[in-house]
Enzyme design. Structure first.
Site, mmCIF file in Angstrom:
data_model
loop_
_atom_site.group_PDB
_atom_site.id
_atom_site.type_symbol
_atom_site.label_atom_id
_atom_site.label_comp_id
_atom_site.label_asym_id
_atom_site.label_seq_id
_atom_site.Cartn_x
_atom_site.Cartn_y
_atom_site.Cartn_z
ATOM 1 N N ARG A 53 -9.407 47.585 76.874
ATOM 2 C CA ARG A 53 -10.512 47.108 76.058
ATOM 3 C C ARG A 53 -10.913 48.208 75.078
ATOM 4 O O ARG A 53 -10.664 49.389 75.339
ATOM 5 C CB ARG A 53 -11.710 46.728 76.936
ATOM 6 C CG ARG A 53 -11.418 45.623 77.932
ATOM 7 C CD ARG A 53 -12.662 45.228 78.713
ATOM 8 N NE ARG A 53 -13.683 44.625 77.864
ATOM 9 C CZ ARG A 53 -13.708 43.333 77.511
ATOM 10 N NH1 ARG A 53 -12.755 42.514 77.942
ATOM 11 N NH2 ARG A 53 -14.679 42.863 76.753
ATOM 12 N N HIS A 105 -21.884 51.469 114.921
ATOM 13 C CA HIS A 105 -20.608 51.083 115.515
ATOM 14 C C HIS A 105 -20.708 49.647 116.009
ATOM 15 O O HIS A 105 -21.710 49.274 116.621
ATOM 16 C CB HIS A 105 -20.270 52.002 116.694
ATOM 17 C CG HIS A 105 -19.043 51.580 117.442
ATOM 18 N ND1 HIS A 105 -17.777 51.829 116.966
ATOM 19 C CD2 HIS A 105 -18.897 50.912 118.618
ATOM 20 C CE1 HIS A 105 -16.886 51.347 117.825
ATOM 21 N NE2 HIS A 105 -17.553 50.782 118.850
ATOM 22 N N GLY A 161 -26.167 38.513 79.557
ATOM 23 C CA GLY A 161 -25.331 39.019 80.644
ATOM 24 C C GLY A 161 -24.034 39.587 80.132
ATOM 25 O O GLY A 161 -23.349 40.330 80.846
#
Length: 465
Positions: free
Chosen positions: A273, A444, A40
């Site tokens: 980074r 809506h 991950g």
């Protein structure tokens, strides 16, 4: 040492690497995935997911605390709310654990050989991996580099002790009383605003003269207002000079060469980074580079035959969904399909307070590209659903060509606008016109009505403003 052979060897099990492995297995390609940490990558383990968990917890606590300090128009009364940050972090870790377990299960089910260990490139066809059971040398037909990125450290303010990276800021068990954030980009502001909502007195120090430099001034205004409402101290055009760890004193100098200082329990360094390219033998391939990122073409090929690269290691934009999309392209090309990485847009979300999202071009960018454009804007202050959510700050903006009304960009700022971004990206990928969006029935009440209303406004047919 044992020897293995495979068709595809992937270095890095982050969003790009594990998606590539799953796609390769679907295509019937023999695949080995090498990951030294948790499957991950940064995003799932110490980045996107845990930070959003912390942001959510901070929002819930702040809402409860605000009801104690002033009477709620909703009739809600709260007495002395408190937060156990250690328990919050345990909950966050539980979310991460469920997701990482899910990814591991998917890899096993697909038949991907996951090798938990640290790989070192020997050449474009060979990688040596040290793992719990020894060392294995793997020979491959195709090598895919998906090693991601790491936080930039300041030479005069190295990580350690009370100086934190974003990873360490997601593992605190107590709320700092005084919290400094160096860098006013999206990472610094996301975490800084979260801790401000948890009760920290936050100071943001930024070398530039504005926050969120990647976003236009109108999008940033609601975020600036929230920073002020949260009591965050902003020090723009200031550069940090040193941190005295003995007294926890941070020193800085402003653009006018005026010195300043403050004492802080914790200091978060969030100045960006950079691609992770060191420590695994990449230099042995002598690949063409763009600065410190690996250069790739629109099929993610590097300068070496059958060596590929995806995700943060290839440079900006460093986004998990970009890496995932590149992964699919690479695997399809290896499988013999004709694919190119040429997205109409790469959407971006900033999870500040409120959220900021962009897809495609802003009006300024469109004009700079020589496009004669028109814009449409609809404020959430005129949206019924936003009002019922007490989320009426912000707006949706659409940018389109003047001649044929083809949509070239979307921007939005407001609570919950991250959930609108996929619609923005889809309209760009489908080459929609303003009439397509305006003519689509939007439910809506919903925040999505602001999308339709922005298109109406650009066409000069606005109904509710």
């Amino acid at each position: 040492m044992t020897l293995q052979k495979t068709t595809l060897l992937i270095l890095g099990g982050g969003p790009g690497g594990y998606v590539a492995a799953l796609r390769a297995a679907q295509q019937g390609l023999q695949t080995v995935l090498v990951e030294g940490g948790g499957v991950g990558g940064t995003c799932l383990n110490v980045g996107c997911i845990p930070s959003k968990a912390l942001i959510h917890a901070a929002a819930e606590f702040h809402r409860a605390a605000s009801y104690e300090q002033q009477s709620s128009p909703l009739g809600i009364t709260v007495t002395a709310p408190s937060i156990d940050l250690a328990q919050t972090m345990a909950w966050k870790d539980g979310v991460v654990g469920k997701l990482t377990s899910g990814v591991n299960g998917l890899l096993r089910k697909a038949g991907v050989h996951l090798l938990q260990g640290w790989g070192r490139i020997l050449d474009g066809k060979t990688v040596e991996v040290e793992h719990a059971e020894g060392t294995v040398r793997i020979q491959c037909e195709h090598l895919l580099i998906a090693t991601g990125s790491q936080a930039v450290a300041l030479s005069h303010l190295p990580f350690g002790g009370d100086v934190l990276s974003s990873t360490q800021a997601l593992s605190l068990t107590q709320v700092p009383k005084q919290f400094a954030v160096i860098g006013a980009g999206y990472i610094g502001l996301e975490l800084g605003m979260a801790y401000a909502r948890l009760g920290s007195q936050v100071t943001v120090i930024e070398a530039g003269n504005r926050i969120l430099p990647g976003y236009d001034a109108e999008l940033v205004k609601p975020v600036e207002a929230s920073l002020q409402a949260l009591g965050v101290t902003m020090r723009l055009s200031c550069s940090v000079t040193e941190f005295d760890a003995k007294t926890n004193t941070l020193h800085w100098v402003s653009g006018e060469n005026t010195a300043g200082e403050g004492r802080f329990d914790k200091v978060l360094v969030a100045v960006g980074r950079h691609p992770y390219t060191k420590g695994f033998g990449l230099e042995s391939l002598n690949l063409a580079m763009n600065g410190n990122a690996i250069r790739v073409d629109d099929q993610c090929r590097t300068s070496m035959h059958q060596v590929w690269a995806i995700g943060d290691v290839t440079g900006d934009p460093m986004l998990a969904h970009r890496a995932m999309a590149q992964a699919e392209v690479v695997v399809d090309v290896i499988a013999g399909k004709k694919r190119h990485f040429q997205p109409a847009s790469i959407p971006a979300v900033c999870f500040t307070v409120p959220e900021v999202v962009t897809a495609g071009l802003s009006a300024e960018q469109a004009t700079a590209a020589g496009i004669d454009c028109i814009t449409g804007v609809f404020p959430f202050a005129a949206n019924g659903r936003a009002m019922t959510m007490e989320a009426s700050q912000g707006f949706v903006r659409v940018v389109a060509r003047r001649d044929n009304h083809a949509i070239v960009g979307w921007q939005a700022v407001g609570d919950g606008v991250a959930e609108l971004i996929s619609t923005f990206a889809l309209s760009l990928e489908m080459q929609s016109r303003l009439e397509d969006v305006a003519g689509t029935i939007h439910a809506h009440p919903s925040l999505g009505e602001a999308i339709q209303e922005a298109a109406f406004h650009a066409l000069g047919q606005g109904l509710h403003r």
